[in-house]
Scaffold this motif. Structure first.
Motif, PDB file in Angstrom:
ATOM      1  N   THR A 112      37.950  -1.056 -47.263  1.00  0.00           N
ATOM      2  CA  THR A 112      36.865  -0.221 -46.612  1.00  0.00           C
ATOM      3  C   THR A 112      36.278  -0.686 -45.475  1.00  0.00           C
ATOM      4  O   THR A 112      35.631  -0.232 -44.617  1.00  0.00           O
ATOM      5  CB  THR A 112      36.026   0.290 -47.675  1.00  0.00           C
ATOM      6  N   THR A 113      36.086  -2.290 -45.261  1.00  0.00           N
ATOM      7  CA  THR A 113      35.212  -2.896 -44.560  1.00  0.00           C
ATOM      8  C   THR A 113      35.906  -3.790 -43.457  1.00  0.00           C
ATOM      9  O   THR A 113      35.546  -4.112 -42.239  1.00  0.00           O
ATOM     10  CB  THR A 113      34.112  -3.857 -45.314  1.00  0.00           C
ATOM     11  N   GLY A 169      40.531   1.824 -52.098  1.00  0.00           N
ATOM     12  CA  GLY A 169      39.433   1.849 -51.058  1.00  0.00           C
ATOM     13  C   GLY A 169      39.853   2.909 -49.675  1.00  0.00           C
ATOM     14  O   GLY A 169      39.093   3.624 -49.154  1.00  0.00           O
ATOM     15  N   ARG A 170      41.080   3.049 -49.660  1.00  0.00           N
ATOM     16  CA  ARG A 170      41.675   3.835 -48.454  1.00  0.00           C
ATOM     17  C   ARG A 170      41.207   5.259 -48.915  1.00  0.00           C
ATOM     18  O   ARG A 170      40.952   6.177 -48.080  1.00  0.00           O
ATOM     19  CB  ARG A 170      43.283   3.668 -48.463  1.00  0.00           C
ATOM     20  N   ARG A 171      41.481   5.585 -50.197  1.00  0.00           N
ATOM     21  CA  ARG A 171      41.174   7.005 -50.699  1.00  0.00           C
ATOM     22  C   ARG A 171      39.716   7.261 -50.570  1.00  0.00           C
ATOM     23  O   ARG A 171      39.432   8.362 -50.102  1.00  0.00           O
ATOM     24  CB  ARG A 171      41.473   7.086 -52.323  1.00  0.00           C
ATOM     25  N   GLU A 197      32.478   5.089 -54.102  1.00  0.00           N
ATOM     26  CA  GLU A 197      32.590   4.885 -55.391  1.00  0.00           C
ATOM     27  C   GLU A 197      34.073   4.400 -55.800  1.00  0.00           C
ATOM     28  O   GLU A 197      35.037   5.151 -55.293  1.00  0.00           O
ATOM     29  CB  GLU A 197      32.449   6.318 -55.925  1.00  0.00           C
ATOM     30  N   ILE A 198      34.160   3.381 -56.104  1.00  0.00           N
ATOM     31  CA  ILE A 198      35.542   2.887 -56.649  1.00  0.00           C
ATOM     32  C   ILE A 198      35.696   2.476 -58.074  1.00  0.00           C
ATOM     33  O   ILE A 198      34.723   1.578 -58.527  1.00  0.00           O
ATOM     34  CB  ILE A 198      35.558   1.342 -56.026  1.00  0.00           C
ATOM     35  N   THR A 214      35.456  11.075 -45.197  1.00  0.00           N
ATOM     36  CA  THR A 214      35.662  11.947 -44.094  1.00  0.00           C
ATOM     37  C   THR A 214      36.039  13.384 -44.351  1.00  0.00           C
ATOM     38  O   THR A 214      35.963  14.277 -43.373  1.00  0.00           O
ATOM     39  CB  THR A 214      36.683  11.540 -43.172  1.00  0.00           C
ATOM     40  N   ALA A 215      36.285  13.719 -45.346  1.00  0.00           N
ATOM     41  CA  ALA A 215      36.833  15.104 -45.812  1.00  0.00           C
ATOM     42  C   ALA A 215      35.473  16.094 -46.010  1.00  0.00           C
ATOM     43  O   ALA A 215      34.433  15.484 -46.116  1.00  0.00           O
ATOM     44  CB  ALA A 215      37.442  15.023 -47.192  1.00  0.00           C
TER      45      ALA A 215
END
Length: 182
Positions: free
Chosen positions: A137-138, A173-175, A109-110, A181-182
């Motif tokens: 992200t990719t 994207g990094r967030r 979700e961006i 992963t959280a």
């Protein structure tokens, strides 16, 4: 490695420009092969639009996207028309402000439209924010390549705004990857 990317949203969001910039980043700045196609209805502005890019390390023998593995969806209508049937193996970026449904595949979700409006004060760069998130992200192209392609593609005088939008997208994207992963 071959990737088939489908972008969808509504006319006026810069869906086609985003795909053109991605293809340029791959072909000119990353030394890969790329082909871009587009579809939009007669209503153009406001109606569903779709653009697709194939990126490959090898020559592309068929220029139509047949099995997208990456989706960038920036409107609910775009999701319903082009993203709803995404296979579970795909990855999708959805504009969290404008897309209500969520796919069965892995997704990010961006808030590209929200952040373009609130942080950059220019909704017109939401597509560039989403491009940054896509690359983060990719890894479909390098960050350096997409930066150069953005600078090659945007109107003179808007380079700083578009680079800020791209870098905001990298961060979003990094967030989203950390949230996953959280």
């Amino acid at each position: 490695m071959k990737h088939e990317i489908r972008f969808s949203g509504f006319g006026g969001q810069g869906i086609i420009l985003a795909a053109v910039i991605l293809g340029r980043a791959a072909a000119i700045h990353d030394g890969k092969y790329a082909v871009q196609t587009q579809v939009y209805g007669p209503e153009a502005r406001g109606g569903a639009s779709m653009s697709a890019v194939i990126i490959d390390d090898d020559p592309i023998l068929y220029p139509e996207v047949t099995a997208p593995d990456i989706y960038v969806i920036m409107s609910q209508e775009g999701f319903l028309k082009y993203g709803r049937t995404a296979p579970e193996s795909a990855v999708m970026l959805v504009d969290s402000e404008l897309v209500q449904d969520r796919p069965a595949c892995r997704y990010h979700e961006i808030p590209s439209t929200y952040e373009a409006k609130s942080t950059l004060k220019k909704v017109i760069v939401a597509n560039i924010v989403m491009l940054g998130a896509l690359v983060a992200t990719t890894g479909v192209v390098s960050e350096a390549a997409i930066e150069k392609a953005v600078l090659d593609s945007v109107p003179k005088g808007t380079e700083d705004l578009n680079l800020r939008a791209l870098k905001l997208g990298f961060d979003l994207g990094r967030r989203s990857m950390k949230d996953e992963t959280a």
